[in-house]
Design a protein around this motif. Sequence first.
Motif, PDB file in Angstrom:
ATOM      1  N   ASP A 117     -76.790   8.661 -22.531  1.00 35.44           N
ATOM      2  CA  ASP A 117     -75.910  10.123 -23.739  1.00 35.44           C
ATOM      3  C   ASP A 117     -75.728  11.169 -23.737  1.00 35.44           C
ATOM      4  O   ASP A 117     -74.990  12.194 -23.245  1.00 35.44           O
ATOM      5  N   GLN A 118     -77.848  11.322 -23.562  1.00 30.89           N
ATOM      6  CA  GLN A 118     -77.735  12.677 -24.153  1.00 30.89           C
ATOM      7  C   GLN A 118     -77.471  13.951 -22.729  1.00 30.89           C
ATOM      8  O   GLN A 118     -77.381  15.293 -22.959  1.00 30.89           O
ATOM      9  N   HIS A 119     -77.854  13.569 -21.706  1.00 33.02           N
ATOM     10  CA  HIS A 119     -77.064  14.790 -20.733  1.00 33.02           C
ATOM     11  C   HIS A 119     -75.621  14.765 -20.684  1.00 33.02           C
ATOM     12  O   HIS A 119     -74.913  15.805 -19.896  1.00 33.02           O
ATOM     13  N   SER A 141     -85.191  17.167 -20.380  1.00 32.12           N
ATOM     14  CA  SER A 141     -85.088  16.840 -21.913  1.00 32.12           C
ATOM     15  C   SER A 141     -85.050  18.232 -22.087  1.00 32.12           C
ATOM     16  O   SER A 141     -84.313  19.300 -23.599  1.00 32.12           O
ATOM     17  N   THR A 188     -82.558  21.587 -23.732  1.00 27.53           N
ATOM     18  CA  THR A 188     -81.833  21.372 -24.876  1.00 27.53           C
ATOM     19  C   THR A 188     -80.355  22.403 -24.262  1.00 27.53           C
ATOM     20  O   THR A 188     -80.651  23.311 -23.317  1.00 27.53           O
ATOM     21  N   GLU A 218     -73.730  14.271 -23.407  1.00 30.55           N
ATOM     22  CA  GLU A 218     -74.042  16.003 -24.573  1.00 30.55           C
ATOM     23  C   GLU A 218     -74.454  17.005 -23.826  1.00 30.55           C
ATOM     24  O   GLU A 218     -73.421  18.602 -24.101  1.00 30.55           O
TER      25      GLU A 218
END
Length: 381
Positions: A240-242, A213, A215, A244
């Motif tokens: 998707d978060q990884h 998680s 940033t 980005e």
Amino acid sequence: MTGTLDPAVLVLEDGSRFRGNAYGARGRTLGEVVFATGMTGYQETLTDPSYAGQIVVMTAPHIGNTGVNDEDPESSQIWVSGYVVRDPSRIVSNYRAKGSLDDDLTAQGVVGISGIDTRAVTRRIRDAGAMRGGVFSGADATLDPEVQLSLVLEGEQMAGRNLSAEVSTADGYVIPAEGELLGALAVLDLGVKTSTLNYLAARGFEVHVLPQSVTLDEVLAINPVAAFFSNGPGDPGASDQHVELLQGILRHDVPFFGICFGNQLLGRALGFGTYKLPFGHRGINQPVLDRETGRIEVTSHNHGFAVEAEIGDILESTTGFGRVEVSHVNLNDNVVEGLRALDIPAFSVQYHPEAAAGPHDSNYLFDRFRDMVLAHRKDTK
């Protein structure tokens, strides 16, 4: 070994049923049924977080003869959802053993089955593809077959499933570098294996293991000389978060190395798609061609998804990272096994160069990573 005469049944979503004996904990478990072809290293397989959500069928017929020890685990627990073997060892024969595999499975609540024709199960999966399944043992083995099948069909599909949060560390931690310090390495823990971290530390990296998680600002705050994305379970299309996060890291000119899930995420970050393989690659005997050197390596694998990219020509990243090439190819089925960016310091492989339990043909990739980081440091001075 106790209780091996308790009934058990493996049920596949196509209705196939394989009756045997309970092995490990009693009860029921659901997951994607896959097969692993390694003839050794079962303890490393069981504790590999990449197997989360999966019922693993061992193709080697005799499992458990060396027991379990404190040196071989790749993480702090067993991650497989279930375990399927043909002939469990009746005794433990190894000087390092601290106990039996059966007892360890029971203690950690892993439901398994033994005494079935694992070759038949493997052939079924190979022909029809990996599918949902369930192991029902003890009292659950006596459930109505239609009830068992309905439970299997209610289970989650692996496609579209994000498991990173289930296997990643909750809190970051640091492993000191060995020898001359190269600098801080940001490791995104998507299911990282202990041997990977040890190999990175041995190359002079101060290894900062970060939760999934994290940033971009938190990654950059450690002033990393490089970043690494680990292996892990689930569908890369659901992360998707990884993707980005990785694109942000690459845009900050941080050298990158990815393994397995990390390879798939690099592929997505560069603009390529991913897809689910029919039954995946799992085991320690996959032949891979390094297209740069022409060398064929026998490699360790555990993946059910792959990068969709054309092999041969130089490709263009559709997300603005320049030229890319497929660096490694599986010689069994031409699956993409590695990517190399030509205009930024980034590369990845689909297989496992740390390969605890072997083979170690690809261990040089950790040195290649170190050399890339040193060269980038020299170029940017």
